[in-house]
Motif scaffolding. Structure first.
Motif, PDB file in Angstrom:
ATOM      1  N   ASP A   1      -0.978  -9.940  -1.415  1.00 51.61           N
ATOM      2  CA  ASP A   1      -0.543 -10.016   0.249  1.00 51.61           C
ATOM      3  C   ASP A   1      -2.112  -9.770   0.967  1.00 51.61           C
ATOM      4  O   ASP A   1      -2.773  -8.719   0.789  1.00 51.61           O
ATOM      5  CB  ASP A   1       0.077  -8.669   0.279  1.00 51.61           C
ATOM      6  CG  ASP A   1       0.746  -8.855   1.964  1.00 51.61           C
ATOM      7  OD1 ASP A   1       0.000  -8.754   2.576  1.00 51.61           O
ATOM      8  OD2 ASP A   1       1.707  -8.221   2.011  1.00 51.61           O
ATOM      9  N   GLU A   2      -2.599 -10.627   1.346  1.00 56.46           N
ATOM     10  CA  GLU A   2      -3.960 -10.675   2.083  1.00 56.46           C
ATOM     11  C   GLU A   2      -3.973  -9.640   3.174  1.00 56.46           C
ATOM     12  O   GLU A   2      -4.922  -8.978   3.292  1.00 56.46           O
ATOM     13  CB  GLU A   2      -4.182 -12.115   2.742  1.00 56.46           C
ATOM     14  CG  GLU A   2      -4.437 -13.260   1.622  1.00 56.46           C
ATOM     15  CD  GLU A   2      -4.614 -14.725   2.302  1.00 56.46           C
ATOM     16  OE1 GLU A   2      -4.919 -15.609   1.505  1.00 56.46           O
ATOM     17  OE2 GLU A   2      -4.645 -14.550   3.593  1.00 56.46           O
ATOM     18  N   SER A   3      -2.864  -9.608   4.111  1.00 59.91           N
ATOM     19  CA  SER A   3      -2.872  -8.776   5.131  1.00 59.91           C
ATOM     20  C   SER A   3      -2.958  -7.395   4.709  1.00 59.91           C
ATOM     21  O   SER A   3      -3.692  -6.552   5.126  1.00 59.91           O
ATOM     22  CB  SER A   3      -1.729  -8.965   5.925  1.00 59.91           C
ATOM     23  OG  SER A   3      -1.675 -10.321   6.630  1.00 59.91           O
TER      24      SER A   3
ATOM     25  N   VAL B   1      -6.718  -6.743   3.329  1.00 62.37           N
ATOM     26  CA  VAL B   1      -7.611  -6.545   4.442  1.00 62.37           C
ATOM     27  C   VAL B   1      -7.492  -5.350   5.436  1.00 62.37           C
ATOM     28  O   VAL B   1      -8.400  -4.784   5.662  1.00 62.37           O
ATOM     29  CB  VAL B   1      -7.379  -8.077   5.324  1.00 62.37           C
ATOM     30  CG1 VAL B   1      -8.256  -7.726   6.643  1.00 62.37           C
ATOM     31  CG2 VAL B   1      -7.698  -9.228   4.837  1.00 62.37           C
ATOM     32  N   ASN B   2      -6.250  -4.868   5.741  1.00 62.68           N
ATOM     33  CA  ASN B   2      -5.818  -3.918   6.485  1.00 62.68           C
ATOM     34  C   ASN B   2      -6.382  -2.502   5.447  1.00 62.68           C
ATOM     35  O   ASN B   2      -6.898  -1.655   6.197  1.00 62.68           O
ATOM     36  CB  ASN B   2      -4.467  -3.858   7.066  1.00 62.68           C
ATOM     37  CG  ASN B   2      -4.425  -5.025   8.022  1.00 62.68           C
ATOM     38  OD1 ASN B   2      -5.191  -5.358   8.776  1.00 62.68           O
ATOM     39  ND2 ASN B   2      -3.071  -5.512   7.961  1.00 62.68           N
TER      40      ASN B   2
ATOM     41  N   ARG C   1      -9.646  -2.146   5.439  1.00 63.20           N
ATOM     42  CA  ARG C   1     -10.292  -1.777   6.827  1.00 63.20           C
ATOM     43  C   ARG C   1     -10.189  -0.156   6.988  1.00 63.20           C
ATOM     44  O   ARG C   1     -11.187   0.461   7.340  1.00 63.20           O
ATOM     45  CB  ARG C   1      -9.447  -2.459   7.636  1.00 63.20           C
ATOM     46  CG  ARG C   1      -9.919  -2.028   9.326  1.00 63.20           C
ATOM     47  CD  ARG C   1      -9.126  -2.661  10.341  1.00 63.20           C
ATOM     48  NE  ARG C   1      -9.336  -2.377  11.773  1.00 63.20           N
ATOM     49  CZ  ARG C   1      -8.873  -3.006  12.626  1.00 63.20           C
ATOM     50  NH1 ARG C   1      -8.043  -3.861  12.655  1.00 63.20           N
ATOM     51  NH2 ARG C   1      -9.021  -2.365  14.066  1.00 63.20           N
TER      52      ARG C   1
ATOM     53  N   ALA D   1      -9.706 -12.614   5.292  1.00 59.84           N
ATOM     54  CA  ALA D   1      -8.551 -13.018   4.571  1.00 59.84           C
ATOM     55  C   ALA D   1      -8.569 -14.333   4.278  1.00 59.84           C
ATOM     56  O   ALA D   1      -9.512 -15.322   4.935  1.00 59.84           O
ATOM     57  CB  ALA D   1      -7.431 -12.802   5.708  1.00 59.84           C
TER      58      ALA D   1
ATOM     59  N   SER E   1      -0.827  -0.957  -2.140  1.00 53.03           N
ATOM     60  CA  SER E   1       0.205  -1.944  -1.559  1.00 53.03           C
ATOM     61  C   SER E   1       1.419  -2.174  -2.891  1.00 53.03           C
ATOM     62  O   SER E   1       2.351  -2.458  -2.289  1.00 53.03           O
ATOM     63  CB  SER E   1      -0.553  -3.212  -1.735  1.00 53.03           C
ATOM     64  OG  SER E   1       0.146  -4.428  -1.640  1.00 53.03           O
TER      65      SER E   1
END
Length: 439
Positions: free
Chosen positions: A378-380, A383-384, A387, A395, A433
């Motif tokens: 899951d890229e999002s 990335v999040n 962050r 991404a 995740s």
């Protein structure tokens, strides 16, 4: 949605211009669906053929794409609105940009002898001593350097070549995942991309053969420092790819050696394999300066003549001031020493991060160049998640066609001391995740 924007026009050109205006102004955003042909025709009081012609023109110009049953939508990177990277949020460590470390770039000093007066350089567009320096640069790597030319960067040169050689609707084989600006460029030219899978040795021969059978007319690839995965051609892989390409001798092979001097890997070039149509492109922005918009290319005679003929009718030549600046840097011993140090530094930073990730059970690709590609589910989420730990990574969606998800980490400014912390944070994010979405 497109229904919130009033598409107007009574002719195909008028309708196309209306859609283009909406895209340029941002009212029609990437991915926005246009009305079905018959519905828009009824709304505008024109024939379905008129609307279909408008949509065809927009497709050919790279403004919209057709997704079968998904209809016609605004392209991810429409030719009238360039796609820019997301703005880095304040307070985050930027590992997404892909830029070189400013501390490893030489100071740019313009040539002291400026071009005298107003005169045309069309008769002699290239500085002769820079041509000689380029041949000396390419020759030892096995690139046939009999015919060379210059352009305003790799994208400028590749875009000009493809626009001369191909027509809208023609297919181009592209690395998947691959350099997002090249993917955007091909779409903007109205060409079709055919994905070619890559691994740590670059493009795969089986995937290339499938693309050739699909009728591609050109191949764009990286022999080393492949962006975003960092692969490079081994001698065996190069030979296998040349064997495949010889089955279709009229396919134009464009080899983009964008990182060359700081790639951290030897060059095994396709151009040494006796191909009919080929171009080897090099730039210097990764190690001499990001503002040096200059590229050198060695080409087969036909490609050279076609490129230079089109350039003669457009920009004409690359500024001789820029050429003299590049020549001065390329031949300066201090700059050469700095570039050598940059190559060693990037290699250390890249291998350190890959090693730290491996210690935590995280597989990553990156055997050359200054990027590391990490496959994720899951890229999002990644990335999040990063962050929240103070890191900003790219991404993978903008680099991918059909390949699986991932994130790209640019290591040019990532000190080895920071790699362990990033790897630990990455492992923590993956754990969070899995806890959220299931293992």
């Amino acid at each position: 949605m497109a229904t919130q924007y009033g598409i107007a026009g009574t002719t195909a050109k008028g309708i196309a211009a209306s859609v283009e205006r909406g895209v340029a102004e941002g009212t029609l955003s990437p991915g926005a669906a246009l009305p079905p042909v018959r519905r828009l025709a009824d709304e505008l009081g024109v024939s379905a053929g008129t609307v279909a012609t408008a949509y065809k023109e927009l497709r050919q110009r790279g403004i919209v794409v057709t997704r079968g049953r998904g209809g016609t939508v605004v392209a991810a990177a429409p030719a009238v609105a360039s796609r820019r990277p997301p703005k880095v949020p304040a307070g985050l460590r930027d590992l997404a940009g892909g830029h070189p470390d400013p501390e490893l770039l030489p100071h740019l000093v313009p040539p002291s002898r400026l071009s005298p007066g107003a005169r045309s350089h069309r008769a002699t567009p290239r500085v002769a001593r820079l041509e000689d320096a380029v041949r000396d640069w390419l020759g030892p790597d096995g690139v046939p350097a009999g015919g060379v030319t210059f352009a305003h960067g790799a994208l400028d040169l590749i875009g000009r070549l493809l626009s001369v050689e191909l027509r809208p609707g023609d297919a181009v084989a592209m690395e998947d995942p691959g350099y997002h600006h090249l993917l955007d460029l091909v779409t903007a030219l109205g060409l079709r991309t055919v994905p070619v899978a890559v691994d740590e040795e670059g493009i795969r021969p089986d995937a290339l053969r499938s693309a050739l059978r699909a009728g591609v007319r050109a191949l764009v690839c990286s022999p080393r420092a492949q962006n975003p995965c960092g692969g490079y051609f081994s001698a065996e892989r190069r030979d296998a790819l040349v064997e495949v390409l010889q089955e279709e001798p009229e396919v134009l092979v464009v080899e983009n050696d964008h990182a060359s001097a700081v790639a951290g890997a030897p060059l095994h070039t396709l151009t040494s394999g006796g191909l009919t149509r080929w171009v080897h492109v090099r730039t210097v922005s990764k190690f001499l300066g990001t503002d040096l918009r200059w590229a050198a290319a060695a080409c087969d005679p036909v490609s050279l003549a076609r490129h230079d003929g089109r350039m003669l009718l457009t920009s004409g030549w690359v500024s001789h001031l820029l050429q003299e600046t590049v020549y001065g840097l390329m031949t300066d011993e201090g700059t050469r020493a700095l570039v050598a140090r940059a190559q060693e530094t990037y290699e250390l930073r890249r291998t350190t991060l890959v090693g730290e990730l491996a210690l935590r059970g995280i597989a990553a690709a990156g055997v050359s160049g200054m990027n590391v590609w990490v496959p994720v589910r899951d890229e999002s989420a990644v990335v999040n998640g990063l962050r929240s730990y103070g890191w900003w990574v790219a991404a993978g969606a903008r680099f991918r066609l059909l390949s699986g998800p991932g994130v790209r980490i640019s290591v040019a400014e990532l000190e080895p001391a920071d790699a362990a912390r990033l790897a630990s944070d990455f492992a923590a994010v993956l754990g969070e995740s899995e806890a959220t979405y299931g293992g």
